[in-house]
Design a protein around this motif. Structure first.
Motif, mmCIF file in Angstrom:
data_model
loop_
_atom_site.group_PDB
_atom_site.id
_atom_site.type_symbol
_atom_site.label_atom_id
_atom_site.label_comp_id
_atom_site.label_asym_id
_atom_site.label_seq_id
_atom_site.Cartn_x
_atom_site.Cartn_y
_atom_site.Cartn_z
ATOM 1 N N GLY A 71 -6.406 7.396 12.180
ATOM 2 C CA GLY A 71 -6.400 8.818 12.489
ATOM 3 C C GLY A 71 -5.176 9.562 12.015
ATOM 4 O O GLY A 71 -5.087 10.781 12.182
ATOM 5 N N LYS A 72 -4.224 8.840 11.423
ATOM 6 C CA LYS A 72 -2.976 9.473 10.976
ATOM 7 C C LYS A 72 -3.046 9.939 9.530
ATOM 8 O O LYS A 72 -2.098 10.561 9.033
ATOM 9 C CB LYS A 72 -1.820 8.487 11.140
ATOM 10 C CG LYS A 72 -1.573 8.076 12.585
ATOM 11 C CD LYS A 72 -0.441 7.061 12.680
ATOM 12 C CE LYS A 72 -0.225 6.634 14.131
ATOM 13 N NZ LYS A 72 0.871 5.618 14.241
ATOM 14 N N GLY A 73 -4.175 9.655 8.867
ATOM 15 C CA GLY A 73 -4.289 9.987 7.452
ATOM 16 C C GLY A 73 -3.616 8.937 6.592
ATOM 17 O O GLY A 73 -2.841 8.101 7.083
ATOM 18 N N GLY A 74 -3.905 8.959 5.304
ATOM 19 C CA GLY A 74 -3.286 7.993 4.408
ATOM 20 C C GLY A 74 -4.032 7.889 3.097
ATOM 21 O O GLY A 74 -5.094 8.487 2.907
ATOM 22 N N LYS A 75 -3.454 7.109 2.199
ATOM 23 C CA LYS A 75 -3.996 6.976 0.855
ATOM 24 C C LYS A 75 -4.952 5.789 0.761
ATOM 25 O O LYS A 75 -4.570 4.643 1.021
ATOM 26 C CB LYS A 75 -2.862 6.798 -0.154
ATOM 27 C CG LYS A 75 -1.997 8.031 -0.331
ATOM 28 C CD LYS A 75 -0.934 7.787 -1.399
ATOM 29 C CE LYS A 75 -0.089 9.034 -1.624
ATOM 30 N NZ LYS A 75 0.940 8.818 -2.660
ATOM 31 N N TYR A 76 -6.179 6.088 0.372
ATOM 32 C CA TYR A 76 -7.185 5.063 0.109
ATOM 33 C C TYR A 76 -7.349 4.937 -1.403
ATOM 34 O O TYR A 76 -7.391 5.940 -2.128
ATOM 35 C CB TYR A 76 -8.515 5.449 0.737
ATOM 36 C CG TYR A 76 -8.528 5.361 2.246
ATOM 37 C CD1 TYR A 76 -9.086 4.265 2.900
ATOM 38 C CD2 TYR A 76 -7.985 6.390 3.028
ATOM 39 C CE1 TYR A 76 -9.100 4.182 4.281
ATOM 40 C CE2 TYR A 76 -7.996 6.321 4.413
ATOM 41 C CZ TYR A 76 -8.550 5.209 5.027
ATOM 42 O OH TYR A 76 -8.554 5.135 6.400
ATOM 43 N N LEU A 77 -7.463 3.718 -1.875
ATOM 44 C CA LEU A 77 -7.716 3.449 -3.292
ATOM 45 C C LEU A 77 -9.082 2.800 -3.414
ATOM 46 O O LEU A 77 -9.310 1.697 -2.909
ATOM 47 C CB LEU A 77 -6.643 2.540 -3.886
ATOM 48 C CG LEU A 77 -6.800 2.195 -5.368
ATOM 49 C CD1 LEU A 77 -6.773 3.445 -6.239
ATOM 50 C CD2 LEU A 77 -5.718 1.203 -5.814
ATOM 51 N N ILE A 78 -10.010 3.503 -4.054
ATOM 52 C CA ILE A 78 -11.373 3.007 -4.193
ATOM 53 C C ILE A 78 -11.511 2.388 -5.578
ATOM 54 O O ILE A 78 -11.308 3.048 -6.605
ATOM 55 C CB ILE A 78 -12.402 4.134 -3.980
ATOM 56 C CG1 ILE A 78 -12.292 4.693 -2.554
ATOM 57 C CG2 ILE A 78 -13.820 3.621 -4.188
ATOM 58 C CD1 ILE A 78 -11.207 5.708 -2.356
ATOM 59 N N LEU A 79 -11.848 1.105 -5.601
ATOM 60 C CA LEU A 79 -11.943 0.353 -6.849
ATOM 61 C C LEU A 79 -13.390 0.253 -7.292
ATOM 62 O O LEU A 79 -14.289 0.022 -6.486
ATOM 63 C CB LEU A 79 -11.379 -1.060 -6.655
ATOM 64 C CG LEU A 79 -9.924 -1.147 -6.181
ATOM 65 C CD1 LEU A 79 -9.519 -2.612 -6.001
ATOM 66 C CD2 LEU A 79 -8.991 -0.446 -7.154
ATOM 67 N N PRO A 80 -13.638 0.393 -8.603
ATOM 68 C CA PRO A 80 -15.017 0.292 -9.109
ATOM 69 C C PRO A 80 -15.521 -1.137 -9.079
ATOM 70 O O PRO A 80 -14.746 -2.084 -8.907
ATOM 71 C CB PRO A 80 -14.889 0.821 -10.545
ATOM 72 C CG PRO A 80 -13.462 0.627 -10.911
ATOM 73 C CD PRO A 80 -12.669 0.720 -9.646
ATOM 74 N N PRO A 81 -16.831 -1.320 -9.250
ATOM 75 C CA PRO A 81 -17.404 -2.672 -9.249
ATOM 76 C C PRO A 81 -16.760 -3.551 -10.323
ATOM 77 O O PRO A 81 -16.532 -3.107 -11.450
ATOM 78 C CB PRO A 81 -18.880 -2.428 -9.565
ATOM 79 C CG PRO A 81 -19.127 -0.997 -9.218
ATOM 80 C CD PRO A 81 -17.845 -0.276 -9.460
ATOM 81 N N GLU A 131 0.648 -1.368 -4.629
ATOM 82 C CA GLU A 131 0.868 -1.404 -3.199
ATOM 83 C C GLU A 131 0.889 0.008 -2.627
ATOM 84 O O GLU A 131 1.026 0.994 -3.346
ATOM 85 C CB GLU A 131 2.188 -2.126 -2.894
ATOM 86 C CG GLU A 131 2.193 -3.586 -3.297
ATOM 87 C CD GLU A 131 3.505 -4.268 -2.925
ATOM 88 O OE1 GLU A 131 4.424 -3.560 -2.453
ATOM 89 O OE2 GLU A 131 3.593 -5.497 -3.093
ATOM 90 N N GLY A 132 0.716 0.089 -1.302
ATOM 91 C CA GLY A 132 0.832 1.374 -0.626
ATOM 92 C C GLY A 132 -0.490 2.077 -0.395
ATOM 93 O O GLY A 132 -0.502 3.256 -0.007
#
Length: 504
Positions: free
Chosen positions: A167-177, A185-186
């Motif tokens: 709930g604090k927010g943050g960076k998501y990294l979505i990787l392709p198939p 990192e991070g």
């Protein structure tokens, strides 16, 4: 042995020595594996010559197979077509690139065709193309509640309190198939099984719409990882008050929508059995979907049957067959969106796909996450849906209905009812600003004992204007009761609404 060429009167016979049946095999066994020369079935009389089908029988059977596979493809392809159209709807407004994001900044209304959306929540709905952009960053703002769904509308991760950002927010990294590159990192990493990814977020509006919008505008960032050093500015595209469609077709165009998904996505998005089903009606990756006149006629019939099947499963679930656990209460006609609150539709053993349970969700609803199926006391939300009245009959918009909420509605925040068009499964378009009533924006008048009667009717019952949601005389509808911040009496069912009852 008989060699037969369709359309030809020529029959070549190759005479072989007759086979003598084993005398120890019973006649009953012989009969059980044999085919009579004439068989009466639901698709007509099927004719054979000592087990060999005549050409007209083969044609009848192939018509049936193609039709039944078309029906099955509609039911099994529904999740893919649904999420595809959600993304296409956003694209129609101009939200095409990753940093262009559709937002209902003034909330959702009945102008858009959007499956069972509500008018109480600010929706923020990005979608990603990982084939085009590669690994993509979604920097989510604090206070967002949402999830990632793949191109087959499957849950792949949460955003918010149920997600790793808490709930604090943050960076998501979505990787392709199949991504094999370096993962910096991070980031909270989400591995997508599909190239296209639908992302939905609901924003807290307790401090007002302007504050919620500012939170999104100031803090949401979406960009390809390759542009991390100079990311494009966020472009928010308002969907409030706009007429556009996000709902999959229920005619032949459905198969074209499904084909678009199959062509875009990697083979591994679907299991081999489902890929084979789609291929059997001409939808196969790398090949054009070009049915001839016969096949198009059959698929047009198939989608009509499939649509009727989906509606039947939703309105009248067969609890005695495979939809036990669909009811909210054993003795009332309120139902759950997720049968047994299972968002994977894979039964208790986790390995048995319940296609009907999947249909009961994907035909009327969107957004898949366990967080929406598992209510928590005092936070989040929970739902009960009524497709039929207390007598099990579909709602008639020309009639008057009443539902009663007992005293002390157990919510930490508020409750609401919304009416939906049975055709589009989207908000019902009426003369009212919204086809809804809630305990914050409206002021429903309680009865002397503290209970609250809510009416659904084309005209308000006299003296009940504050407790009324308008229906449309020429249309049917269904309703969803939403409980925001449900409390213990709701969760343990010691507090229950009545069924929606016809007022004679």
């Amino acid at each position: 042995m008989i060699k037969l060429r369709f359309g030809s009167v020529f029959v070549a016979l190759l005479v072989a020595a007759p086979m003598v049946a084993n005398s120890e095999v019973s006649q009953e066994t012989i009969d059980s594996i044999s085919t009579p020369n004439s068989v009466e079935t639901s698709i007509g009389t099927l004719k054979f010559i000592d087990g060999a089908p005549l050409p007209e029988t083969a044609e009848t059977v192939y018509d049936y197979l193609d039709r039944s596979r078309g029906v099955d493809a509609f039911l099994k392809g529904m999740p893919a077509a649904s999420v595809h159209m959600l993304m296409e709807g956003a694209h129609s407004l101009g939200a095409v690139e990753a940093h262009q994001v559709m937002i209902f900044d003034k909330l959702m209304d009945a102008n858009s065709l959007f499956l069972t959306g509500n008018s109480s929540t600010m929706y923020v709905v990005p979608d990603l193309d990982l084939e085009r952009d590669g690994p993509t960053v979604v920097d989510a703002p604090a206070g967002a509640l949402g999830a990632f769904n793949d191109a087959y509308f499957r849950y792949t991760g949460d955003i918010g309190p149920a997600g790793p950002d808490k709930g604090k927010g943050g960076k998501y990294l979505i990787l392709p198939p199949g991504y094999e590159g370096e993962v910096p990192e991070g980031y909270f990493v989400v591995k997508s099984p599909s190239y296209r990814m639908w992302v939905f977020m609901r924003m807290n509006t307790s401090d007002g719409l302007d504050a919620a919008y500012k939170n999104v505008a100031d803090n949401l960032k979406i960009y390809p990882l390759s542009q991390a050093n100079n990311p494009p500015a966020l472009e928010l595209i308002s969907a409030s008050g706009k007429s556009f469609n996000t709902v999959h077709a229920n005619d032949f165009h459905f198969y074209e929508e499904l084909n678009a998904v199959v062509q875009k996505e990697p083979l591994d998005l679907l299991d081999a059995e489902t890929r084979g089903l789609f291929a059997s009606i001409g939808i196969e990756k790398g090949k054009p979907f070009a049915p001839d006149a016969r096949m198009k006629e059959i698929l047009t019939d198939a989608v009509a049957i499939g649509n009727a099947a989906a509606r039947s499963v939703v309105w009248y679930p067969r609890e005695d067959v495979n939809l036990q656990g669909v009811r909210s209460y054993d003795d009332l006609n309120w139902v759950l969106a997720f049968v047994n609150r299972n968002v994977f539709f894979n039964e208790e053993n986790g390995k048995t796909m319940n296609t009907d349970a999947r249909v009961t969700f994907h035909y009327p609803y969107t957004a898949v996450t366990p967080a929406m199926a598992t209510p928590r006391e005092g936070t989040g939300s929970d739902y009960a849906i009524a497709f039929v009245d207390a007598d099990g009959q579909p709602f008639d918009g020309s009639k008057t209905y009443k539902v009663t909420l007992p005293p002390n509605v157990p919510v930490n925040n508020f409750w609401s009812f919304t009416l939906y068009d049975s055709q589009t499964r989207s908000m019902l378009q009426t003369d009212q600003d919204l086809p809804a009533i809630d305990s914050i924006k409206n002021h429903p008048v309680p009865n002397s004992d503290g209970s609250i009667d809510i009416y659904f009717a084309p005209q308000a019952p006299e003296g009940r204007e504050e407790n009324w949601v308008q229906s449309v005389s020429s249309k049917s509808f269904f309703t969803i009761l939403r409980m925001y911040g449900p409390l213990k009496p709701w969760l343990d069912q010691t507090w229950r609404p009545t069924d929606v009852m016809l007022v004679e």
